[in-house]
Structure formats: C-alpha cells, structure tokens
Design an enzyme around this catalytic site. Structure first.
Site, PDB file in Angstrom:
ATOM      1  N   MET A 194       3.247   3.618   2.225  1.00  0.00           N
ATOM      2  CA  MET A 194       2.768   4.882   1.646  1.00  0.00           C
ATOM      3  C   MET A 194       1.422   5.271   2.254  1.00  0.00           C
ATOM      4  O   MET A 194       0.732   6.154   1.737  1.00  0.00           O
ATOM      5  CB  MET A 194       2.664   4.772   0.128  1.00  0.00           C
ATOM      6  CG  MET A 194       4.029   4.496  -0.513  1.00  0.00           C
ATOM      7  SD  MET A 194       4.173   5.067  -2.209  1.00  0.00           S
ATOM      8  CE  MET A 194       2.885   4.145  -3.004  1.00  0.00           C
ATOM      9  N   GLY A 195       1.023   4.605   3.331  1.00  0.00           N
ATOM     10  CA  GLY A 195      -0.222   4.977   4.018  1.00  0.00           C
ATOM     11  C   GLY A 195      -1.454   4.411   3.345  1.00  0.00           C
ATOM     12  O   GLY A 195      -1.363   3.471   2.542  1.00  0.00           O
TER      13      GLY A 195
ATOM     14  N   HIS B 187      -0.870  -4.125   5.498  1.00  0.00           N
ATOM     15  CA  HIS B 187       0.163  -3.329   6.177  1.00  0.00           C
ATOM     16  C   HIS B 187       0.246  -3.710   7.656  1.00  0.00           C
ATOM     17  O   HIS B 187       1.323  -3.848   8.220  1.00  0.00           O
ATOM     18  CB  HIS B 187      -0.178  -1.836   6.106  1.00  0.00           C
ATOM     19  CG  HIS B 187      -0.198  -1.238   4.738  1.00  0.00           C
ATOM     20  ND1 HIS B 187      -1.359  -0.799   4.149  1.00  0.00           N
ATOM     21  CD2 HIS B 187       0.792  -0.974   3.855  1.00  0.00           C
ATOM     22  CE1 HIS B 187      -1.084  -0.284   2.955  1.00  0.00           C
ATOM     23  NE2 HIS B 187       0.208  -0.388   2.751  1.00  0.00           N
TER      24      HIS B 187
ATOM     25  N   GLU C 238       5.162  -9.601   0.487  1.00  0.00           N
ATOM     26  CA  GLU C 238       5.355 -10.393  -0.739  1.00  0.00           C
ATOM     27  C   GLU C 238       4.382  -9.990  -1.842  1.00  0.00           C
ATOM     28  O   GLU C 238       4.527 -10.410  -2.987  1.00  0.00           O
ATOM     29  CB  GLU C 238       5.210 -11.886  -0.426  1.00  0.00           C
ATOM     30  CG  GLU C 238       6.354 -12.419   0.384  1.00  0.00           C
ATOM     31  CD  GLU C 238       6.122 -13.830   0.896  1.00  0.00           C
ATOM     32  OE1 GLU C 238       5.279 -14.557   0.333  1.00  0.00           O
ATOM     33  OE2 GLU C 238       6.787 -14.195   1.879  1.00  0.00           O
TER      34      GLU C 238
ATOM     35  N   GLN D 224       9.843  -6.297  -5.589  1.00  0.00           N
ATOM     36  CA  GLN D 224      10.399  -5.286  -4.672  1.00  0.00           C
ATOM     37  C   GLN D 224      11.134  -5.954  -3.501  1.00  0.00           C
ATOM     38  O   GLN D 224      12.185  -5.467  -3.069  1.00  0.00           O
ATOM     39  CB  GLN D 224       9.265  -4.415  -4.150  1.00  0.00           C
ATOM     40  CG  GLN D 224       9.655  -3.424  -3.078  1.00  0.00           C
ATOM     41  CD  GLN D 224       8.512  -2.471  -2.768  1.00  0.00           C
ATOM     42  OE1 GLN D 224       8.277  -1.546  -3.527  1.00  0.00           O
ATOM     43  NE2 GLN D 224       7.805  -2.691  -1.687  1.00  0.00           N
TER      44      GLN D 224
ATOM     45  N   SER E 231      -3.937  -0.375  -1.309  1.00  0.00           N
ATOM     46  CA  SER E 231      -4.498   0.972  -1.153  1.00  0.00           C
ATOM     47  C   SER E 231      -5.175   1.406  -2.446  1.00  0.00           C
ATOM     48  O   SER E 231      -6.125   2.186  -2.425  1.00  0.00           O
ATOM     49  CB  SER E 231      -3.393   1.964  -0.797  1.00  0.00           C
ATOM     50  OG  SER E 231      -2.647   1.476   0.300  1.00  0.00           O
TER      51      SER E 231
HETATM   52  P1  AMP Z   1       2.640   0.391   0.112  1.00  0.00           P
HETATM   53  O1  AMP Z   1       2.025   1.245   1.165  1.00  0.00           O
HETATM   54  O2  AMP Z   1       1.686  -0.091  -0.927  1.00  0.00           O
HETATM   55  O3  AMP Z   1       3.924   0.945  -0.420  1.00  0.00           O
HETATM   56  O4  AMP Z   1       3.057  -0.946   0.867  1.00  0.00           O
HETATM   57  C1  AMP Z   1       3.850  -0.927   2.027  1.00  0.00           C
HETATM   58  C2  AMP Z   1       4.238  -2.341   2.383  1.00  0.00           C
HETATM   59  O5  AMP Z   1       3.054  -3.121   2.589  1.00  0.00           O
HETATM   60  C3  AMP Z   1       5.016  -3.031   1.249  1.00  0.00           C
HETATM   61  O6  AMP Z   1       6.053  -3.814   1.828  1.00  0.00           O
HETATM   62  C4  AMP Z   1       3.955  -3.873   0.594  1.00  0.00           C
HETATM   63  O7  AMP Z   1       4.478  -5.006  -0.062  1.00  0.00           O
HETATM   64  C5  AMP Z   1       3.115  -4.279   1.780  1.00  0.00           C
HETATM   65  N1  AMP Z   1       1.769  -4.675   1.368  1.00  0.00           N
HETATM   66  C6  AMP Z   1       0.946  -4.028   0.497  1.00  0.00           C
HETATM   67  N2  AMP Z   1      -0.186  -4.740   0.303  1.00  0.00           N
HETATM   68  C7  AMP Z   1      -0.065  -5.863   1.058  1.00  0.00           C
HETATM   69  C8  AMP Z   1      -0.899  -7.013   1.283  1.00  0.00           C
HETATM   70  N3  AMP Z   1      -2.083  -7.139   0.682  1.00  0.00           N
HETATM   71  N4  AMP Z   1      -0.469  -7.976   2.126  1.00  0.00           N
HETATM   72  C9  AMP Z   1       0.749  -7.862   2.740  1.00  0.00           C
HETATM   73  N5  AMP Z   1       1.581  -6.803   2.569  1.00  0.00           N
HETATM   74  C10 AMP Z   1       1.185  -5.828   1.740  1.00  0.00           C
END
Ligand code: AMP
Length: 291
Positions: free
Chosen positions: A36-37, A43, A154, A159, A192
C-alpha cells in the site's frame, strides 16, 4: 554514485499487460510484491527476496479501499508515491504498478471473496471485512500481473496464511513466499502506520514486541494459553496502550486455538491501540518453531 535509472510506472491493467509482454515472450520469471506504499525497509526486504527468486520484479502500490472499514484510516493513510518510486528504483525494482481506485473498482463492481479457515477470528473479530478486501484485491492483482512468485511479510502473519489458502483453494498458480518482520532498533515492527505515532506513543510502541516476546517465552507445552494471553493483555495496558484488541497463542500452521500449548510450532499474535493508531505484531512461540 550514478543515479538509479528511472523506474517505469504503469497505472492501468492494459499498460501493465503491455509492459509485461516482452518479459513473458522472453520466458522470464516474474516476481511480485503487493504493497500500500509509504515504503520502509520491511517492504524493501520483500523486494530483495523477490529479486532473488525472479528475473524481473513488479511492485504494486495501491491503498485498497475495500480493506478499510468506514471510520478507519483510508483517507489519512500516508501516500508518498515519488519517494516510494525513488526507493524502489534504487533497490532494483523493474516496474511499479500504481492503479487508481476507479480502475480497480469501476462502477458496477460487485464481487468479493468469502473466506473461512485461517481468516476466522483474530483480525476478523475486529475488522470483519478486512480479509475479504485483501483477498479480492490480491486476486485481482495476481490476475493482472500473473506473477510466478509473490512475497508477503510475516508482520501480517494471519494474512500470509489467508493468502496461501486463497491461492491453493482458487488455483491461482502463484508461488507464495514469506519474509521475516523487519524492526526498528528497539524492536518495534516497521509499519507505514508508525508515522501516526506521537513521540509519547512511539516511546510506548516497542513494548508490544517485548510483551509478545515475554508471552512467547512462556508458551511451553502444557502451559494454558488463556493465562499467558491474559497476562500479556494486562502488561500492554500497564505499558500505556489505550486498548488491546487481542493477544493470542495459536497453532502456527492454521491459527487454531490451544487450551494448553502443545509441542508444535506456535505463534503469539497481538493487536493493540495507541491513541488512534492500531499496531499489530507476532512472534514464533516455541523454540525452533518456524513458519
Ligand atoms: P502494506 O503496505 O502494509 O500492505 O504491506 C505490504 C507488504 O509488506 C505485506 O506483505 C506486509 O506484510 C509487508 N510488511 C509490512 N511491514 C513489514 C515489516 N516490518 N517487515 C517485513 N514485511 C513487512
């Protein structure tokens, strides 16, 4: 230092299909990281993993309205496209896909995915339509990108299980990989949403990780899960969290509940609020228990 090559950006499924055509014609393996940016190192670590698994990597950036309930932070969610594009270019992403909500959900859109199994409970108890929104958008993005492999974090443990189930049940034909949670030096999981935290809240936020780690260390076989969970909830309240949605010790394979922890990989998962910010985190709960 040479400047990174500008990252190609496409914003519609047609433009995406055109950009992917030559790669497919060359038989290249395509990796995909949906986001989601408002990108952070977590990420980018998934991008690294996708690059190691594929010849070309697509990252999508889409703040998916279907996974936010009314009253949640859809409008406030940070949107930093230019900065994200620069980070992705510097890290070796090959294509950025940032569709518009009107393109993803045109007038008349009427289909969502109904989930059970690992989608039941935990997040769903507090965000009832969240995984339906996630599964619908992930399915659309997979059909648009048609990746060989996709990487998920993870950090969103439930999810990951929901997406694996979705891919198996609907024959989506995408290999799903997961990457470990990247953390700030004090243990707070990168997110984020951490940008929402005030200085005072930020000082408390890392206690979520520490309380879950303490719960994980107590999750020996035979230990009643409810007692570990109740103590962790109390510790979070004492640390200053304004409310705690859940702390749960579960079977890591399918998130089923234990009365007493058994000698199988387990996971401690938690979600708690600091003011208007909801934080989630999770950890493996038995030594050697791997996801
Ligand atoms: P989001 O942008 O929050 O939807 O996350 C996009 C992807 O990044 C998802 O697969 C999340 O699980 C992963 N993600 C978010 N935060 C972290 C983190 N701190 N470490 C590793 N992966 C993450």
């Amino acid at each position: 230092m040479t400047a990174a090559t500008p990252l190609p950006l496409v914003q519609t499924p047609n433009a995406l299909a055109q950009a992917l055509r030559p790669w497919r014609a060359d038989g290249l393996r395509i990796g995909f990281v949906p986001t989601m940016g408002a990108l952070h190192e977590g990420h980018l670590s998934l991008l690294d993993q996708a690059r190691a698994q594929a010849d070309r990597v697509v990252v999508s950036l889409f703040v998916n309205p279907a996974q936010f309930a009314p009253g949640e932070d859809f409008a406030a969610y940070p949107r930093t496209l230019d900065q994200d594009a620069a980070l992705l270019a510097a890290r070796g992403c090959d294509l950025l896909y940032a569709p518009d909500a009107r393109v993803m959900y045109p007038k008349g859109f009427a289909t969502t995915i109904r989930l059970e199994g690992p989608a039941l409970g935990l997040e769903t108890d507090f965000r009832p339509d969240f995984f339906a929104g996630v599964a619908t958008v992930v399915t659309k993005l997979f059909n648009q990108v048609r990746p060989d492999v996709a990487v998920f974090g993870e950090k969103d443990f439930q999810q990951c299980l929901v997406v694996k189930r979705l891919v198996a049940d609907l024959d989506l034909g995408v290999e799903i990989r997961t990457g470990p949670t990247l953390r700030e030096p004090d243990g707070l999981a990168m997110s984020s949403r951490n940008a929402y935290l005030s200085a005072a809240e930020r000082a408390i936020a890392s206690r979520l990780n520490r309380v879950l780690a303490e719960a994980a260390s107590r999750a020996a076989p035979g230990e009643p899960a409810a007692r570990i969970e109740a103590d962790a909830v109390r510790a979070l309240q004492a640390a200053g969290f304004s409310s705690v949605d859940y702390v749960a010790v579960r079977d890591a394979a399918d998130l089923s509940a234990f009365e007493a922890v058994v000698d199988r990989p387990a996971r401690v998962l938690g979600a708690a609020w600091l003011g208007r910010t909801r934080l989630i985190d999770n950890l493996p709960a038995l030594p050697g228990a791997k996801f």
